[in-house]
Design a protein around this motif. Sequence first.
Motif, PDB file in Angstrom:
ATOM      1  N   UNK A 183       0.817  -1.217   0.000  1.00  0.00           N
ATOM      2  CA  UNK A 183       0.000   0.000   0.000  1.00  0.00           C
ATOM      3  C   UNK A 183       0.853   1.269   0.000  1.00  0.00           C
ATOM      4  N   UNK A 184       1.874   1.303   0.851  1.00  0.00           N
ATOM      5  CA  UNK A 184       2.679   2.517   0.933  1.00  0.00           C
ATOM      6  C   UNK A 184       3.604   2.691  -0.268  1.00  0.00           C
ATOM      7  N   UNK A 209       5.413   5.927  -3.880  1.00  0.00           N
ATOM      8  CA  UNK A 209       6.333   5.816  -5.012  1.00  0.00           C
ATOM      9  C   UNK A 209       5.610   5.771  -6.351  1.00  0.00           C
ATOM     10  N   UNK A 210       4.713   4.804  -6.520  1.00  0.00           N
ATOM     11  CA  UNK A 210       4.114   4.590  -7.839  1.00  0.00           C
ATOM     12  C   UNK A 210       3.148   5.702  -8.233  1.00  0.00           C
ATOM     13  N   UNK A 211       2.295   6.120  -7.299  1.00  0.00           N
ATOM     14  CA  UNK A 211       1.283   7.122  -7.641  1.00  0.00           C
ATOM     15  C   UNK A 211       1.826   8.549  -7.586  1.00  0.00           C
ATOM     16  N   UNK A 212       2.636   8.835  -6.588  1.00  0.00           N
ATOM     17  CA  UNK A 212       3.031  10.225  -6.351  1.00  0.00           C
ATOM     18  C   UNK A 212       4.518  10.516  -6.557  1.00  0.00           C
ATOM     19  N   UNK A 234      11.694  18.725   0.573  1.00  0.00           N
ATOM     20  CA  UNK A 234      10.457  19.449   0.271  1.00  0.00           C
ATOM     21  C   UNK A 234       9.242  18.520   0.165  1.00  0.00           C
ATOM     22  N   UNK A 235       9.483  17.200   0.116  1.00  0.00           N
ATOM     23  CA  UNK A 235       8.368  16.250  -0.001  1.00  0.00           C
ATOM     24  C   UNK A 235       7.988  15.594   1.326  1.00  0.00           C
ATOM     25  N   UNK A 275       1.714  13.170   5.428  1.00  0.00           N
ATOM     26  CA  UNK A 275       0.257  13.349   5.301  1.00  0.00           C
ATOM     27  C   UNK A 275      -0.384  12.138   4.628  1.00  0.00           C
ATOM     28  N   UNK A 276       0.199  11.688   3.514  1.00  0.00           N
ATOM     29  CA  UNK A 276      -0.350  10.540   2.796  1.00  0.00           C
ATOM     30  C   UNK A 276      -0.261   9.261   3.634  1.00  0.00           C
TER      31      UNK A 276
END
Length: 404
Positions: free
Chosen positions: A271-272, A277-280, A308-309, A315-316
Amino acid sequence: MEFITYTLPNGIRCILKQVKSAVVHCALTVNTGSRDELPGEYGMAHLVEHTLFKGTQRRKAWQVNCRLENMGGELNAYTTKEETVVHATTLRGDYAKAVELIADIVFRSTFPEHEVEKEKNVIFDEINLYKDSPTDRIYDEFEDRIFDGSSLGHNILGSKATLRRMHSEDIRRFVARTYTTDQMVFSLIGNLSEKAFRTVADRWFGGIPASQRAFGRTVHPAPEPFCHSVGRGTHQVHCMKGKRAYDLKDDRRLPLMLLMNTLGGPSANSLLNVLLREKNALSYSVEATYTPFTDSGVASIYFSCEKENASRCIELMDRQLGELAEHVLSPRRLSVAKRQFLGQLAISAENNESYMLGAAKSYLVFGDVDGFGEAKEKIEALDGETLRTVAEEIFTGMSALIYK
């Protein structure tokens, strides 16, 4: 019967798994780790592991190192917070030599002072290497804080200052106090008959005088949740979130293992990993781990990212943890999670050495070992509400440590 087990008169437990292989793996697992060190001894268990190879009543250091290697075999050891393991791998025809060598270095090491001093320098280099790796360092520092005041709350390597004060006589006292026969398991996996196994175990371990541990282990209450930021001058932010978790004998251990594997295990579709990684495309490295001990445990989540991330990653991640704590996994997702976990267990069991060491740990703690069939039944019986309840308990009130 998947495993053959018996106990020597001196209390050393023995476990055999028979497989058709040209290679034999064997080990002596001692229920002694860094948590068994007294104040002033921090780093001692690891120092003992290193200096076991530095000479015995029968062999010089070079003879120890060459005994199996000259035949293409391997001899090695490692230390954890709760165990020290000496293990060897050889061709089947040389297994008796490996067993004899393990017995020799564990029970007849002499810990020469000049060799101890040399090995300290090797460990100093290991400490420097560890300090140069924020990924490794943050795990240890987080556990130090989670188990603050407890025997589990200090680094396995120890400090240079403490190690400098250790000498041969200190090592011998530590070994006499902690390396007792009632806290040992001899394990072997290979193409060997039960009779041959008993013969070699009796010959090399049966004559060791019986001894019993005279101390127990304690763990202090968990500290209040914390959030600490530490300046390490790293290029990236390294973040660890976690909490004390269940011990090895807790029935909730298995659902937490499944949950953490689904959340941030080794699969690319965890999930993480998918979220960060994959989505964001925010993080290259993210993982969730659960380490149970005999009387406690720790569940933790780690990621690294550009500075900066960091806020976005946290949050995610927090949102994902909240979803697992509030909502039951769908039947399909739960089925996939179980199948994935079982597949990983089956594949890891193909590594005979790893499987042997895991079985020895289980036999040491439980006096028994679950075969794959038994493990499968327990995993398949887990339901979504059990996982949600565990997620609610573990993912609420987590602590955080951030390197920046």
